[in-house]
Design a protein around this motif. Structure first.
Motif: not given
Length: 249
Positions: A126-134, A161-168, A184-192
């Protein structure tokens, strides 16, 4: 360019690193404006400059039921122009230049990764990613019309920018080769996440009432009612990918 870093291991399972860096840049490509009578032209030159600085931190543990890695970067990037002829725009101004925030600046960058081994030989992560906006240059109303706020370039930011990815995945080993099956599931929480914002409002949905006055089907309107319906202003929605990998000896 100046850099330093310390890498430290604590016991058999934990390690961390912390580092800092500074970069001063000059003689980057720019364009100078020249005038001859009624004519005006630009010539490439070396003269733009900028600076970047940051701190990196990493924390990692291994050999546990759940293995973890945390990576964080704090950084700032500035320059006197985001591209070679950016200083000119629509109006030529003979004035001193100065550094300001660059459009690629991301102050905070955080990644958290966790992975473990489930029953039946299944690997999970499980990978979570956070980045300041542009950064972007806002528009301000001047009378009844908007104008670009050239005195405050890239002074506003989009949402983070926020996104969570999951992999099995699971590996099946045979005599001379192995087969890995997984999903592989990208953008697990369907974040806009915003990829573009309108400079007058600072959001990706509405450009502002000034621009919406021309939208509609009634007489006097010049734009389609769906003109500002632009889903590409956002990142991709949830995506599920299945894969198979074959490794030969």
């Amino acid at each position: 360019s100046y850099e330093f870093a310390f890498n430290v291991q604590v016991g058999n399972s934990w390690a961390y690193s912390i580092g800092g860096w500074v970069r001063d840049m000059d003689q980057m490509v720019t364009a100078k404006t020249y005038r001859s009578g009624i004519y005006e032209y630009q010539v490439s030159s070396n003269g733009d400059y900028g600076s970047a600085m940051g701190v990196d931190f990493t924390l990692e543990n291994r050999g546990q039921l759940i293995n973890t890695m945390v990576q964080y970067t704090y950084s700032k990037a500035k320059g006197n122009g985001e591209y070679d002829a950016s200083a000119f725009g629509n109006v030529w101004v003979d004035a001193p230049s100065q550094e300001y925030t660059m459009p690629f600046d991301r102050t905070h960058d955080l990644t958290v990764t966790m992975y473990t081994f489930l029953p039946y030989g299944i690997n999970a992560s499980l990978t979570g990613f956070y980045q300041s906006g542009f950064p972007f240059t806002p528009e301000v109303m001047e009378g009844d019309k908007p104008r670009t706020d050239l005195l405050n370039p890239y002074s506003e930011r989009s949402s983070a920018y926020r996104q969570i990815n999951m992999s099995f995945s699971k590996a099946l080993k045979y005599k001379d080769y192995s087969v890995s099956l997984g999903v592989n599931i990208y953008n697990l929480l369907n974040t806009q996440n915003e990829l573009y914002v309108y400079p007058l409002t600072g959001n990706a949905d509405s450009p502002g009432q000034y621009y919406l006055d021309d939208v509609g089907l009634e007489s006097g309107k010049t734009l389609s009612s769906a003109y500002y319906d632009r889903p590409w202003n956002y990142s991709s929605p949830r995506e599920v990918n299945f894969f198979m990998r074959i490794d030969f000896r």
